[in-house]
Design a protein around this motif. Structure first.
Motif, PDB file in Angstrom:
ATOM      1  N   ARG A  44       0.854  -1.186   0.000  1.00  0.00           N
ATOM      2  CA  ARG A  44       0.000   0.000   0.000  1.00  0.00           C
ATOM      3  C   ARG A  44       0.887   1.232   0.000  1.00  0.00           C
ATOM      4  O   ARG A  44       1.917   1.281   0.668  1.00  0.00           O
ATOM      5  CB  ARG A  44      -0.862  -0.042   1.257  1.00  0.00           C
ATOM      6  N   THR A  64      -4.879   6.588  -1.609  1.00  0.00           N
ATOM      7  CA  THR A  64      -4.215   5.353  -1.205  1.00  0.00           C
ATOM      8  C   THR A  64      -4.282   4.388  -2.373  1.00  0.00           C
ATOM      9  O   THR A  64      -5.343   4.207  -2.973  1.00  0.00           O
ATOM     10  CB  THR A  64      -4.906   4.736   0.026  1.00  0.00           C
ATOM     11  N   THR A  79      -3.275   0.394  -3.686  1.00  0.00           N
ATOM     12  CA  THR A  79      -2.948  -0.953  -3.211  1.00  0.00           C
ATOM     13  C   THR A  79      -2.634  -1.835  -4.403  1.00  0.00           C
ATOM     14  O   THR A  79      -3.294  -1.753  -5.439  1.00  0.00           O
ATOM     15  CB  THR A  79      -4.142  -1.538  -2.424  1.00  0.00           C
ATOM     16  N   ALA A 115       0.943  -3.729   3.492  1.00  0.00           N
ATOM     17  CA  ALA A 115      -0.312  -3.370   4.147  1.00  0.00           C
ATOM     18  C   ALA A 115      -0.355  -4.026   5.523  1.00  0.00           C
ATOM     19  O   ALA A 115       0.101  -5.168   5.674  1.00  0.00           O
ATOM     20  CB  ALA A 115      -1.492  -3.824   3.297  1.00  0.00           C
ATOM     21  N   ASP A 119      -4.074  -6.767   9.544  1.00  0.00           N
ATOM     22  CA  ASP A 119      -5.519  -6.726   9.750  1.00  0.00           C
ATOM     23  C   ASP A 119      -6.249  -6.124   8.554  1.00  0.00           C
ATOM     24  O   ASP A 119      -7.320  -6.595   8.171  1.00  0.00           O
ATOM     25  CB  ASP A 119      -5.873  -5.991  11.050  1.00  0.00           C
ATOM     26  N   GLU A 120      -5.656  -5.130   7.919  1.00  0.00           N
ATOM     27  CA  GLU A 120      -6.268  -4.535   6.730  1.00  0.00           C
ATOM     28  C   GLU A 120      -6.200  -5.501   5.548  1.00  0.00           C
ATOM     29  O   GLU A 120      -7.177  -5.657   4.810  1.00  0.00           O
ATOM     30  CB  GLU A 120      -5.566  -3.228   6.367  1.00  0.00           C
ATOM     31  N   ALA A 121      -5.062  -6.120   5.342  1.00  0.00           N
ATOM     32  CA  ALA A 121      -4.901  -7.047   4.210  1.00  0.00           C
ATOM     33  C   ALA A 121      -5.879  -8.214   4.306  1.00  0.00           C
ATOM     34  O   ALA A 121      -6.494  -8.594   3.306  1.00  0.00           O
ATOM     35  CB  ALA A 121      -3.464  -7.562   4.143  1.00  0.00           C
ATOM     36  N   ARG A 134      -8.751  -8.353   6.165  1.00  0.00           N
ATOM     37  CA  ARG A 134     -10.139  -7.869   6.114  1.00  0.00           C
ATOM     38  C   ARG A 134     -10.548  -7.517   4.679  1.00  0.00           C
ATOM     39  O   ARG A 134     -11.594  -7.931   4.192  1.00  0.00           O
ATOM     40  CB  ARG A 134     -10.320  -6.664   7.031  1.00  0.00           C
ATOM     41  N   GLU A 135      -9.705  -6.781   3.986  1.00  0.00           N
ATOM     42  CA  GLU A 135     -10.048  -6.317   2.644  1.00  0.00           C
ATOM     43  C   GLU A 135      -9.975  -7.417   1.591  1.00  0.00           C
ATOM     44  O   GLU A 135     -10.704  -7.385   0.608  1.00  0.00           O
ATOM     45  CB  GLU A 135      -9.168  -5.135   2.267  1.00  0.00           C
TER      46      GLU A 135
END
Length: 173
Positions: free
Chosen positions: A64, A71, A73, A102, A105-107, A109-110
């Protein structure tokens, strides 16, 4: 590759795939899947347990970058024996000031995938997929299946059938 594991046609075994992977597995009819102990999902542990080298394994990392309020990615797929050039090539191609992996937790979740099992198959449609040439040339590559309980095996060139996938020279070294 990982011959001691029972390989099954991935398209016929959605129960072995992470939910996002199920949606796009039809684009990869040659993909095979094999079940593993989730504790072996990390490349080093998997290869040690099966007595295989790490060289035919691919690792997908989510990078990211930010510029002003934007932003960007990208998913980068490289062989496990190499490292993605995040600070130069990826940063420049994303056209951002700084690029980094990234947050976990973001990687997860997304992507809708489990940590340690993120794969280019089934990622969000707005994430480009950059593939190192060594992966694309690999006769067979072992990658995540979206869940830590299995792995996919397929020809590296087959990954170019994925939406927004492209080979990027110099992605890893």
């Amino acid at each position: 590759m990982f011959d001691s594991a029972v390989h099954l046609p991935a398209i016929d075994h959605p129960e072995l795939l992470g939910e996002p992977v199920r949606r796009l597995i039809g684009l990869l009819p040659q993909a095979e899947v094999f079940a593993i102990d989730p504790a072996l999902s990390d490349t080093e542990a998997l290869c040690r347990a099966f007595g295989e080298p790490e060289s035919p394994c691919g690792n997908c990392v989510i990078v990211r970058g930010h510029r002003s309020q934007i932003t960007r990615t990208v998913a980068c797929l490289a062989l496990a024996t190499t490292r993605v050039d995040v600070n130069k090539l990826v940063r420049k191609r994303l056209d951002v000031r700084k690029a980094s992996f990234a947050p976990m937790d973001e990687a997860t979740r997304e992507s809708g995938m489990e940590y340690g099992a993120i794969t280019p198959v089934g990622l969000p449609a707005d994430w480009p997929i950059w593939i190192d040439p060594a992966v694309a040339r690999a006769p067979m590559v072992c990658i995540g299946a979206g869940t830590r309980a299995s792995k996919l095996v397929l020809p590296g060139s087959a990954l170019l059938a994925l939406p927004h996938a492209e080979v990027v020279e110099g992605l890893a070294h």
